[in-house]
Motif scaffolding. Structure first.
Motif, short mmCIF file in Angstrom:
data_model
loop_
_atom_site.label_atom_id
_atom_site.label_comp_id
_atom_site.label_asym_id
_atom_site.label_seq_id
_atom_site.Cartn_x
_atom_site.Cartn_y
_atom_site.Cartn_z
N PHE A 218 4.29 3.75 2.86
CA PHE A 218 5.52 4.50 2.60
C PHE A 218 5.40 5.95 3.07
O PHE A 218 6.30 6.51 3.66
CB PHE A 218 5.84 4.52 1.11
CG PHE A 218 6.21 3.19 0.56
CD1 PHE A 218 7.47 2.67 0.77
CD2 PHE A 218 5.29 2.45 -0.17
CE1 PHE A 218 7.82 1.43 0.25
CE2 PHE A 218 5.63 1.22 -0.68
CZ PHE A 218 6.89 0.70 -0.47
N PHE A 219 4.25 6.53 2.75
CA PHE A 219 4.06 7.94 3.06
C PHE A 219 3.09 8.04 4.24
O PHE A 219 2.10 7.35 4.30
CB PHE A 219 3.46 8.68 1.86
CG PHE A 219 4.32 8.62 0.62
CD1 PHE A 219 5.70 8.67 0.73
CD2 PHE A 219 3.74 8.50 -0.62
CE1 PHE A 219 6.49 8.62 -0.42
CE2 PHE A 219 4.52 8.44 -1.77
CZ PHE A 219 5.90 8.50 -1.67
N LYS A 220 3.42 8.94 5.14
CA LYS A 220 2.55 9.12 6.31
C LYS A 220 1.30 9.92 5.96
O LYS A 220 1.37 10.89 5.21
CB LYS A 220 3.33 9.87 7.40
CG LYS A 220 4.26 8.99 8.16
CD LYS A 220 4.28 9.41 9.65
CE LYS A 220 5.10 8.44 10.46
NZ LYS A 220 6.54 8.58 10.18
N ILE A 221 0.20 9.50 6.54
CA ILE A 221 -1.03 10.27 6.36
C ILE A 221 -0.97 11.50 7.25
O ILE A 221 -0.68 11.40 8.44
CB ILE A 221 -2.26 9.40 6.69
CG1 ILE A 221 -2.38 8.29 5.66
CG2 ILE A 221 -3.53 10.24 6.74
CD1 ILE A 221 -3.47 7.31 5.91
N ARG B 91 0.85 -1.19 0.00
CA ARG B 91 0.00 0.00 0.00
C ARG B 91 0.88 1.24 0.00
O ARG B 91 1.95 1.25 0.60
CB ARG B 91 -0.87 0.03 1.25
CG ARG B 91 -1.79 -1.15 1.39
CD ARG B 91 -2.51 -1.05 2.70
NE ARG B 91 -3.47 0.03 2.68
CZ ARG B 91 -4.76 -0.15 2.40
NH1 ARG B 91 -5.22 -1.33 2.14
NH2 ARG B 91 -5.58 0.88 2.41
N LEU B 92 0.41 2.26 -0.66
CA LEU B 92 1.18 3.50 -0.72
C LEU B 92 1.29 4.15 0.66
O LEU B 92 2.30 4.74 1.01
CB LEU B 92 0.52 4.47 -1.71
CG LEU B 92 1.42 5.58 -2.23
CD1 LEU B 92 2.54 5.01 -3.07
CD2 LEU B 92 0.63 6.57 -3.04
N ASP B 93 0.23 3.99 1.45
CA ASP B 93 0.27 4.65 2.77
C ASP B 93 1.20 3.93 3.74
O ASP B 93 1.36 4.35 4.88
CB ASP B 93 -1.13 4.87 3.37
CG ASP B 93 -2.08 3.73 3.09
OD1 ASP B 93 -1.58 2.62 2.82
OD2 ASP B 93 -3.30 3.95 3.13
#
Lengths: 260, 383
Positions: free
Chosen positions: B354-357, B350-352
């Motif tokens: 890697f990147f923080k919400i 999932r992309l999330d």
């Protein structure tokens, strides 16, 4: 008051075509510096990041920051009503719950306006850190689109590997396997026809073809596409939009399951 | 079961806390499943012509059928389930359990009556009410999960409390249950309808605990130190609505309970202020003790839990499910292959992850939620 005028309304048409595969709705964040959009697709595998600078517009005014939640299907309907040579102006009041699109034909004999309701979207925003990528690859966008289309016939996912020799796209599936290699080009007249590879260290990553194919819907926006890769981070696929800005797609890789 | 009327209250007062989605959007997530709840569902729902599925000897197999196929469906959708079983019920629950036993007796009586008069609709209705998950069901289910390579945990006490602790510790994404007291235990994410049958086409519902608190305006003090107190305020609300551990005040429905909590912020304060001649407060009301069970439930420390998804034992599954239990061997084998296939090959990340919400910005100028679809398109000019 928000107002943005674009002589080439076709740019916005192309932008919509480039994102509506992945997103059903999105919030356009308007500020004095320009228009930004960031949204993940439903499955949270890819992300669209659009940036349009205020000075890329022919006229731009934004007194107060404005979040415009837009149903992209509805917006597409409106954009279809614009002629390719029409001049487009987007307008909204502060805190408005509608946005108006005005299309003017080149010799001003026809002026049409369309008002669209805005939505209140509750979308998660991701913080994307600045990254130095191990490989930065520039290739003609039509070439990339062709490769993605061709390879997706063979398998659900493709491996993009970049080394000193060049960049290789490969896939395998039930009917067999496919490989496309691109080598760096040196003597090309136009920069956008070149294949340019800047590599710190070799990278090989696996991606779902489905999303790559959606990204290539942005091909009409730019003759060249840039791929940025590093091990174990999402791929970035960037299309420049003339002097106006860029559209970037982020795609999470597929990984080998750690055996537990 | 659970908290009386809580889901309706949230839907009315804090609609943005509930997100509708489908199973696919949970791929790559580890999810704790309240096993007793799902077994109960299967015993009720997995039926053929109104009767539970049985083995040659008449032993029920509905729970195995449900667990086997629905788990495969989760796995095929990229979800990693971990089943959490109830341990011993807390003492405070004995009252509730007695009530349930009484209701069951009642249903048994009605059933016998209906059978005598030959009323099939009634027979079906009451036989469903008689459904109870017993130790044999649980043990068989655990054996099945072992063969499938799916991890399970035995909670020392209530499964929902254990699930909530695991979500809080971040080892799983959410709790899958129908029981709303998972929220009272403070599970940050509660997922409903996840193990429902595909054919029913009921969307998966996700409750976000923080948004529930926000929407119910139980977070007036934005300071994190107070978070605990706010959570307790929510627990008080749940107790007033009616929980499994103690009685609630007669004459106070969900609406009134919510108003009272908003006004007084705790049951203690409410008791000081309400007119006891109008509302009957239970004698020796043990609400403080009930609250304690929600705040500090008996759980296994999530840090000591290790989750492993293993290769299924195809021959073992065939031996266990086919034969006396009358499962179709071909289908069991293909199910096992599906489990095995999901383990091999590559997994989409999932992309999330890697990147923080980013924390969502609260924008007071935002248009009202309701206006999205029904707005008449009038311009609102502010300033």
């Amino acid at each position: 008051m928000f107002e943005a005028r674009l002589v080439q309304s076709s740019i916005l048409k192309k932008i919509l075509e480039a994102i509506k595969d992945l997103l059903n709705e999105a919030t356009f964040e308007c500020s004095a510096s320009g228009i930004q959009l960031q949204a993940m697709d439903n499955s949270h595998v890819s992300l669209v990041s659009l940036n349009l600078k205020s000075d890329g517009f022919d006229k731009y005014r934004c007194d107060r920051n404005l979040s415009m939640g837009i149903n992209l299907g509805s917006m597409t309907k409106i954009m279809k009503c614009a002629g390719n040579d029409d001049v487009m102006t987007m307008k909204a009041q502060d805190n408005a719950d509608t946005v108006t699109f005005v299309f003017e034909s080149p010799n001003q004999e026809k002026v049409s306006d369309y008002e669209m309701k805005l939505m209140n979207l509750d979308q998660e925003q991701l913080g994307i850190p600045e990254t130095d990528y191990s490989c930065v690859i520039k290739i003609p966008s039509a070439e990339f689109s062709r490769i993605c289309r061709d390879l997706s016939q063979f398998g659900e996912s493709m491996i993009i590997s970049c080394s000193k020799e060049g960049v290789k796209f490969s896939t395998a599936g039930d009917i067999g396997s496919a490989n496309v290699k691109l080598a760096q080009t040196y003597n090309v007249d136009k920069e956008e026809e070149a294949i340019i590879i800047e590599m710190q260290e070799p990278v090989s990553l696996n991606f779902a073809c489905r999303y790559l194919n959606s990204f290539t819907k942005a091909t009409p926006l730019s003759p060249q596409v840039q791929l940025c890769m590093s091990s174990d981070v999402p791929l970035v696929v960037e299309y420049k939009i003339g002097d106006v800005g860029y559209i970037r797609y982020y795609l999470a890789p597929k990984i080998e399951e750690e055996d537990n | 079961m659970g908290i009386h009327g809580l889901s309706k209250l949230i839907a009315d007062e804090s609609p943005s806390a509930i997100k509708q989605s489908d199973m696919k959007s949970y791929f790559g997530r580890k999810i704790a499943i309240d096993a007793s709840m799902s077994l109960y569902q299967f015993l009720i729902a997995v039926r053929s012509e109104g009767h539970q599925l049985t083995s040659v000897d008449g032993e029920t197999t509905s729970h195995l059928m449900g667990t086997f196929y629905r788990t495969i469906r989760l796995i095929e959708n990229g979800i990693k389930p971990v089943y959490v079983f109830d341990g011993k019920p807390p003492e405070m629950k004995s009252g509730e359990l007695e009530k349930r036993a009484e209701r069951r007796e009642e249903a048994q009586k009605n059933l016998t009556q209906a059978e005598e008069t030959g009323n099939l609709v009634e027979v079906d209705k009451f036989s469903r009410r008689l459904v109870k998950v017993n130790k044999k069901h649980v043990d068989e289910c655990k054996e099945l999960l072992n063969l499938m390579g799916i991890p399970f945990i035995e909670a020392p006490c209530e499964a929902e409390a254990q699930c909530a602790a695991m979500v809080k510790a971040g080892i799983v994404y959410g709790t899958a249950t129908e029981d709303m007291d998972s929220l009272t235990f403070g599970s940050p994410v509660v997922i409903r309808h996840l193990t429902f049958s595909e054919t029913r086409r009921i969307p998966v519902q996700e409750y976000n605990f923080n948004k529930v608190l926000n929407g119910l305006e139980l977070t007036q003090d934005e300071v994190i130190v107070f978070k605990n107190i706010i959570g307790k305020c929510f627990i008080d609300l749940c107790i007033l609505l009616g929980c499994d551990y103690c009685d609630s005040i007669k004459g106070i429905g969900p609406k009134r309970a919510f108003e009272l909590i908003k006004q007084y912020r705790s049951i203690t304060k409410i008791l000081e202020n309400i007119d006891t001649s109008k509302y009957t407060v239970p004698e020796n009301w043990l609400y403080e003790k009930a609250k304690q069970l929600f705040v500090e439930p008996e759980i296994q420390d999530p840090k000591t839990i290790e989750l492993k998804w293993c290769e299924p034992d195809e021959e073992g599954l065939v031996k266990f499910l086919c034969g006396d239990r009358q499962f179709n061997e071909e289908r069991v084998r293909s199910g096992s292959k599906k489990l095995s296939k999901a383990r091999t090959g590559t997994t989409q990340v999932r992309l999330d992850s890697f990147f923080k919400i980013l924390p969502s910005q609260t924008n007071n100028n935002k248009r009202k939620q309701k206006d999205i679809t029904n707005s008449i398109g009038t311009l609102i000019l502010v300033d």
